[in-house]
Design a protein around this motif. Structure first.
Motif, short mmCIF file in Angstrom:
data_model
loop_
_atom_site.label_atom_id
_atom_site.label_comp_id
_atom_site.label_asym_id
_atom_site.label_seq_id
_atom_site.Cartn_x
_atom_site.Cartn_y
_atom_site.Cartn_z
N LYS A 119 0.83 -1.19 0.00
CA LYS A 119 0.00 0.00 0.00
C LYS A 119 0.86 1.25 0.00
O LYS A 119 2.04 1.20 0.35
CB LYS A 119 -0.92 -0.04 1.20
CG LYS A 119 -1.85 -1.24 1.14
CD LYS A 119 -2.70 -1.38 2.37
CE LYS A 119 -3.56 -2.63 2.21
NZ LYS A 119 -4.33 -2.92 3.38
N TRP B 286 -3.47 11.52 -2.72
CA TRP B 286 -3.40 11.61 -1.26
C TRP B 286 -4.42 12.63 -0.79
O TRP B 286 -4.83 13.50 -1.54
CB TRP B 286 -1.99 11.90 -0.75
CG TRP B 286 -1.23 13.05 -1.33
CD1 TRP B 286 -0.29 12.99 -2.32
CD2 TRP B 286 -1.30 14.44 -0.94
NE1 TRP B 286 0.22 14.25 -2.57
CE2 TRP B 286 -0.38 15.16 -1.73
CE3 TRP B 286 -2.04 15.14 0.01
CZ2 TRP B 286 -0.20 16.53 -1.61
CZ3 TRP B 286 -1.84 16.52 0.13
CH2 TRP B 286 -0.94 17.19 -0.68
N ASP B 287 -4.87 12.44 0.45
CA ASP B 287 -5.94 13.24 1.02
C ASP B 287 -5.50 13.90 2.32
O ASP B 287 -4.72 13.32 3.08
CB ASP B 287 -7.16 12.37 1.37
CG ASP B 287 -7.69 11.57 0.21
OD1 ASP B 287 -7.86 12.15 -0.87
OD2 ASP B 287 -7.95 10.36 0.39
N THR C 280 -7.98 16.79 -1.76
CA THR C 280 -7.33 15.63 -2.39
C THR C 280 -6.39 16.11 -3.47
O THR C 280 -6.74 16.95 -4.29
CB THR C 280 -8.38 14.69 -3.01
OG1 THR C 280 -9.22 14.19 -1.98
CG2 THR C 280 -7.73 13.53 -3.74
N ARG D 166 -3.39 10.77 4.30
CA ARG D 166 -3.34 9.38 3.87
C ARG D 166 -3.14 9.33 2.36
O ARG D 166 -3.48 10.26 1.64
CB ARG D 166 -4.63 8.65 4.24
CG ARG D 166 -5.84 9.15 3.48
CD ARG D 166 -7.10 8.44 3.87
NE ARG D 166 -8.24 8.95 3.09
CZ ARG D 166 -9.47 8.54 3.23
NH1 ARG D 166 -9.76 7.61 4.12
NH2 ARG D 166 -10.43 9.05 2.48
N HIS E 199 -3.41 6.77 -1.32
CA HIS E 199 -4.26 5.75 -1.96
C HIS E 199 -3.50 5.20 -3.16
O HIS E 199 -2.79 5.93 -3.84
CB HIS E 199 -5.55 6.44 -2.44
CG HIS E 199 -6.52 5.55 -3.11
ND1 HIS E 199 -6.43 5.25 -4.46
CD2 HIS E 199 -7.61 4.91 -2.64
CE1 HIS E 199 -7.44 4.45 -4.77
NE2 HIS E 199 -8.17 4.22 -3.70
N ASP E 200 -3.63 3.90 -3.40
CA ASP E 200 -3.09 3.36 -4.65
C ASP E 200 -4.18 2.62 -5.39
O ASP E 200 -5.17 2.19 -4.81
CB ASP E 200 -1.83 2.51 -4.41
CG ASP E 200 -2.09 1.09 -3.97
OD1 ASP E 200 -2.55 0.27 -4.79
OD2 ASP E 200 -1.82 0.78 -2.79
N GLY F 258 -6.12 0.53 -2.67
CA GLY F 258 -6.90 1.57 -2.02
C GLY F 258 -6.12 2.21 -0.89
O GLY F 258 -4.91 2.40 -0.97
N TYR F 259 -6.81 2.51 0.19
CA TYR F 259 -6.17 3.11 1.37
C TYR F 259 -5.66 2.00 2.28
O TYR F 259 -5.95 0.83 2.08
CB TYR F 259 -7.19 3.96 2.14
CG TYR F 259 -7.69 5.14 1.36
CD1 TYR F 259 -6.87 6.24 1.12
CD2 TYR F 259 -8.99 5.17 0.86
CE1 TYR F 259 -7.33 7.32 0.40
CE2 TYR F 259 -9.46 6.26 0.14
CZ TYR F 259 -8.62 7.33 -0.09
OH TYR F 259 -9.07 8.40 -0.80
#
Length: 122
Positions: free
Chosen positions: A24, A60-61, A72, A103, A105-106, A110-111
Motif C-alpha cells: 500500500k 493523497w488526502d 485531495t 493518507r 491511496h493506490d 486503495g487506502y
C-alpha cells in the motif's frame, strides 16, 4: 531435493516481483506552511512501489480528525523511477482545524498504508 528447492526459490522470486506484493501507499513525510490567513501549502512525501498504470499511488488526502476530506491531490501518473516522491497542494482550511490526518491511496489496494497526523501551524 535440489529441484524442489530451486522451484521454491523461483516461485518466491516471481511472487516477490509481482505488483500485487508492492504494498500500500505510505505517507512518510508532511510539511505544512501557512501562506495566507486560512490557506496552507501541504508538501506530502509518499512511498509506493509503483509498477505501471494499473498499480501506482494515485492520490493523497488531507482529512480533519473526524475523517472529513478537506482536500485531495490527484497524482496523474506512476512514479516508478522517483521513490519516494513529494507533491504539493494549497488548501484553505476551516479556522477550527488544529491538526489533520494525511493518507495516500493506490489503484490496486486503495487506502491502508501509513498515515501521518500533523499540526496545522497557527
Amino acid at each position: 531435493m535440489r529441484k524442489i528447492l530451486a522451484l521454491v526459490i523461483c516461485g518466491f522470486l516471481i511472487m516477490a516481483s509481482s505488483p500485487v506484493l508492492a504494498g500500500k501507499a505510505d505517507v512518510i513525510d508532511v510539511k505544512v506552511v501557512n501562506v495566507d490567513a486560512d490557506v496552507y501549502r501541504f508538501s506530502v512525501t509518499v512511498r509506493h512501489d509503483d509498477s505501471g498504470w494499473d498499480h501506482y499511488a494515485d492520490r493523497w488526502d488531507v482529512l480533519d480528525m473526524e475523517g472529513n476530506n478537506l482536500g485531495t491531490r490527484v497524482l496523474m501518473h506512476p512514479h516508478e523511477d522517483e521513490q519516494p516522491f513529494t507533491r504539493s497542494m494549497t488548501l484553505s482550511l476551516p479556522m477550527h482545524v488544529k491538526q489533520v490526518r494525511v493518507r495516500a491511496h493506490d489503484k490496486m489496494h486503495g487506502y491502508g498504508g501509513a498515515e501521518l497526523i500533523v499540526k496545522v501551524p497557527q
